[in-house]
Design a protein around this motif. Structure first.
Motif: not given
Length: 406
Positions: A125-126, A167-170, A193-197
């Motif tokens: 995660l970024t 994001a955690g679930l993604y 996975l980017a948090l902003s996305d």
């Protein structure tokens, strides 16, 4: 451990919310999730809220069901042990999976770890898709939602770290997808996975991006009103507030029947020349509808509203603070099979949820978060095959630590 993921071993090197929540989601479904932290804990280890003894209720809440290993990750020896735990095992054994939100460089980069195990799966995660750092609060402010929240005049942040949770679930979903591919092909994968996305994709998925492009419309702040349909809050006689929503025509008619105001509500359509059997029509007439319903709520206490609405088919709910949720709502109790009373080390006996997923007839029993380093020796012995003497030397050298910090 029980659950559908008992054949998976995931190594987590993380901090804060999103990635730990992803690991916890997998652990609650039976995966063996090994969290590796620096000796003394990572930067989230003492995050509020705290117990009277100083243990983080936040940290224990997000790390339920995991095993904890404490290493000196600043030293090459600690990094080597961490890399060995991540890559331990053989192809097809369900291990070799890394979950992290730390930089993809040095010893923990995908290429470096994949050189030790070719079928490695790593999920990272970024912050922002443009490479900048970000957290939920800085992503949220840019995604449009605070500008559409509240009554208007100033942006309103929500307390829920929604993008961290999503994001955690993604991350959990992405891990399972990659593991499914590996089971078919034997090939590992690096997943980013980017948090902003997550936040911007959600804005687009809900139609707000297309609304700007197609209609030239920017969703305005509307307080507690529902956008595009009828829904808003009402105050009761005893000073409580409830949320009332009508999306379908059946729900709309149920409101008129339960309140005895069906005839008055029916007069609004011809008066305002709107179709009250249409969501958009009810949205247009929302102020007139509220004017008819508000006196009904103001004349009744919350228990009286509850009695009138129970079994009526109405979509509604009371506003509750966290204290009311715990003390008054049976869904937040052992009456809900998701919950159990569990002894959490360092905290005491607390109400603890398992997975919200009900798979089959039985739910996995909720398991507490570990004490930091509590499983260090067990993991070194089971996963790496180290002897008691070798583990003892690592303790003496300060490379590893147990739950006592030694």
């Amino acid at each position: 451990m029980t659950g559908p993921l008992t054949d998976l071993r995931v190594v987590e090197v993380t901090a804060f919310i999103a990635a730990p929540l992803g690991g916890m989601t997998l652990a609650q479904l039976g995966a063996d999730v090994i969290r590796i932290d620096p000796i003394g804990g990572n930067i989230d280890y003492r995050r509020w809220p705290l117990s009277p003894e100083g243990d983080s209720l936040y940290w224990t809440g997000l790390n339920k069901g995991k095993r904890s290993v404490a290493l000196d990750l600043r030293r090459p020896e600690g990094q080597e042990i961490a890399a060995a735990i991540i890559t331990a095992g053989t192809p097809g054994d369900g291990a070799g999976i890394l979950l992290t939100n730390l930089p993809a460089s040095g010893w923990m980069g995908h290429a470096q770890l994949a050189a030790r195990r070719a079928d490695l799966i790593s999920l990272r995660l970024t912050g922002s898709s443009d490479g900048a750092g970000a957290v939920d609060y800085t992503v949220n402010c840019a995604a449009g939602f605070p500008m559409a929240t509240g009554p208007g005049g100033a942006p309103v942040n929500h307390v829920l770290p929604a993008w961290d949770v999503a994001a955690g679930l993604y991350l959990a979903t992405g891990l399972l997808a990659a593991e499914r591919v590996r089971a078919r092909t034997g090939r590992g994968e690096e997943i980013g996975l980017a948090l902003s996305d997550v936040a911007i994709a959600t804005a687009a998925n809900l139609g707000y991006v297309a609304d700007v492009q197609v209609n030239g419309t920017v969703r305005p702040p509307m307080g507690n009103e529902l956008y595009g349909a009828f829904g808003r809050d009402f105050e009761t006689k005893d000073g409580r507030r409830v949320m009332l929503v009508a999306i379908s025509n059946r729900q709309w008619r149920a409101i008129g029947k339960a309140t005895g105001l069906a005839e008055k509500l029916a007069m609004i359509g011809p008066m305002l020349d709107v179709d009250m059997d249409d969501e958009g029509g009810r949205f247009t007439a929302r102020h007139a509808i509220a004017a008819v319903l508000a006196p009904w709520f103001a004349a009744r206490t919350l228990p009286e509203v509850t009695a009138a609405f129970t079994g009526s088919g109405i979509l509604w709910g009371p506003y509750q603070d966290f204290g009311q949720l715990v003390r008054e709502d049976p869904r937040c109790s052992t009456a809900n099979p998701m919950f159990a009373e569990v002894e959490q080390p360092g905290v005491g006996r607390v109400l603890m949820p398992g997975s919200p997923l009900a798979i089959g007839a039985d739910r996995p029993v909720p398991r507490p978060a570990p004490k930091l380093g509590a499983q260090t020796d067990a993991v070194l012995a089971e996963v790496l095959g180290l002897s008691a003497e070798a583990i003892g030397r690592l303790h003496d050298e300060g490379v590893v630590a147990d739950a006592a910090g030694r």
